[in-house]
Design a protein around this motif. Structure first.
Motif, mmCIF file in Angstrom:
data_model
loop_
_atom_site.group_PDB
_atom_site.id
_atom_site.type_symbol
_atom_site.label_atom_id
_atom_site.label_comp_id
_atom_site.label_asym_id
_atom_site.label_seq_id
_atom_site.Cartn_x
_atom_site.Cartn_y
_atom_site.Cartn_z
ATOM 1 N N THR A 98 0.839 -1.198 0.000
ATOM 2 C CA THR A 98 0.000 0.000 0.000
ATOM 3 C C THR A 98 0.876 1.250 0.000
ATOM 4 O OG1 THR A 98 -1.712 1.198 1.229
ATOM 5 C CG2 THR A 98 -0.095 0.002 2.520
ATOM 6 N N THR A 99 0.261 2.357 -0.385
ATOM 7 C CA THR A 99 0.999 3.621 -0.419
ATOM 8 C C THR A 99 0.338 4.665 0.478
ATOM 9 O OG1 THR A 99 -0.270 4.319 -2.376
ATOM 10 C CG2 THR A 99 1.850 3.227 -2.762
ATOM 11 N N ASP A 100 -0.357 4.208 1.523
ATOM 12 C CA ASP A 100 -1.081 5.162 2.378
ATOM 13 C C ASP A 100 -0.390 5.383 3.721
ATOM 14 O OD1 ASP A 100 -1.578 2.766 3.575
ATOM 15 O OD2 ASP A 100 -3.758 2.917 3.549
ATOM 16 N N PHE A 101 0.921 5.435 3.693
ATOM 17 C CA PHE A 101 1.680 5.620 4.925
ATOM 18 C C PHE A 101 2.104 7.068 5.157
ATOM 19 C CE2 PHE A 101 2.987 1.004 4.257
ATOM 20 C CZ PHE A 101 2.106 0.533 5.224
ATOM 21 N N TRP A 102 1.354 8.026 4.630
ATOM 22 C CA TRP A 102 1.737 9.410 4.872
ATOM 23 C C TRP A 102 1.127 9.906 6.189
ATOM 24 C CZ3 TRP A 102 -2.301 8.218 1.561
ATOM 25 C CH2 TRP A 102 -3.509 8.882 1.758
#
Length: 334
Positions: free
Chosen positions: A132-136
């Motif tokens: 996933t790329t939602d680690f902001w």
């Protein structure tokens, strides 16, 4: 912890049940690896730097290709692809085939590559990364959005309670300041302070490299006084003493050392301490390129060749002697 990883969701459900069963408060956290969504690509590239395929750096194209190959092989092992399709894959040898599994973009993959992996002749490389790329670092509104879209098992009451508890924990943290200054070993300089000891080392180097050898000593003396003044103002005498000690130890123990790296070659003090082998005045190199009162100085970037767990004979307290355990042969750069 709220993110879109399925395993994380399953863990969250268990944690909530345990918390309620034991009457323990729980908090909701934001799994933050980077500040904004745009940081996902930078993290992906950073993690891929640790991914190798038979010693070679894995590229972004390789990552996509290996990902699809892994899906194909998993599908074969789980009997999700028919026997006939498997035979078609293995019979085509090097003929290029196109696959499109789970809406993944089609990529060119040879059947022989699939066969080699399945027969154990080749292993797919470990590709570091996340699904996933939602680690902001999410704000309150974004946390609500991910809760509604990904974590419907979490009631509104539990969600709000978890956020409140998180704020309570945050408020318990006392104010503190981080000391980000460099921590160096304590140098034993006898009855002299570090600056006085550095001056003594410079005098020794002066007698070996300048006195009676250089015609116009006045230019060198003026340069030396200027450098020592700046070094004293910036309070880096101890650091230069440490650098000089391990550099000279390396030279005396047949460890390869460069003649001078980067801006350090512009320092007459480094030259006199035998840190560098380049006369900065003869080669018209600027000391200000190395350090100046107007800007801070970065610590040396150095490596040692063939250390083999030796101890550097530094002038430190016994408890602070540095141990080197790098067994690889690499060149020291200063």
């Amino acid at each position: 912890m709220l993110n879109s990883i399925e395993d994380q969701k399953n863990v969250n459900k268990i944690l909530i049940r345990v918390a309620k069963h034991l009457n323990i408060d729980f908090i909701i956290t934001n799994d933050a690896h980077y500040i904004s969504p745009e940081g996902a690509k930078a993290q992906e590239i950073s993690l891929m730097l640790g991914s190798k395929d038979d010693g070679k750096q894995v590229t972004m194209k390789d990552k996509t290709k290996f990902g699809i190959m892994r899906k194909i092989i998993d599908s074969i092992c789980n009997n999700e692809i028919s026997i006939k399709e498997i035979e078609n894959i293995l019979e085509n040898n090097d003929e290029v085939q196109r696959y499109n599994l789970n809406t993944e973009k089609s990529k060119l993959i040879t059947a022989i590559e699939i066969k080699d992996v399945m027969l154990g002749n080749r292993k797919l490389p470990k590709i570091w990364g996340f699904s996933t790329t939602d680690f902001w670092f999410k704000n309150y509104t974004e946390m609500i959005e991910i809760w509604k879209s990904q974590h419907e098992y979490l009631s509104k009451e539990d969600f709000e309670k978890g956020l409140e508890n998180t704020i309570k924990v945050s408020n318990l943290v006392e104010k503190f300041d981080l000391d980000l200054s460099a921590k160096l070993p304590v140098v034993d300089t006898g009855n002299k302070n570090q600056y006085e000891y550095l001056v003594e080392l410079a005098k020794i180097g002066w007698k070996k490299k300048i006195k009676g050898i250089i015609k116009d000593e006045k230019i060198y003396k003026k340069r030396l006084m200027t450098e020592l003044k700046v070094i004293n103002i910036l309070d880096i005498s101890g650091y230069l003493i440490i650098v000089a000690d391990y550099i000279n130890w390396a030279k005396n123990n047949n460890i390869l050392v460069g003649c001078g790296r980067g801006s350090s070659a512009g320092s007459l003090v480094c030259y006199l301490l035998n840190i560098t082998e380049i006369d900065p005045i003869q080669h018209k190199l600027l000391f200000e390129r190395f350090i100046s009162v107007a800007r801070s100085m970065a610590l040396y970037n150095f490596k040692l060749e063939n250390i083999n767990e030796e101890k550097l004979s530094l002038n430190f307290n016994k408890s602070e002697i540095l141990k080197w355990k790098n067994k690889k042969k690499i060149l020291m750069v200063i």
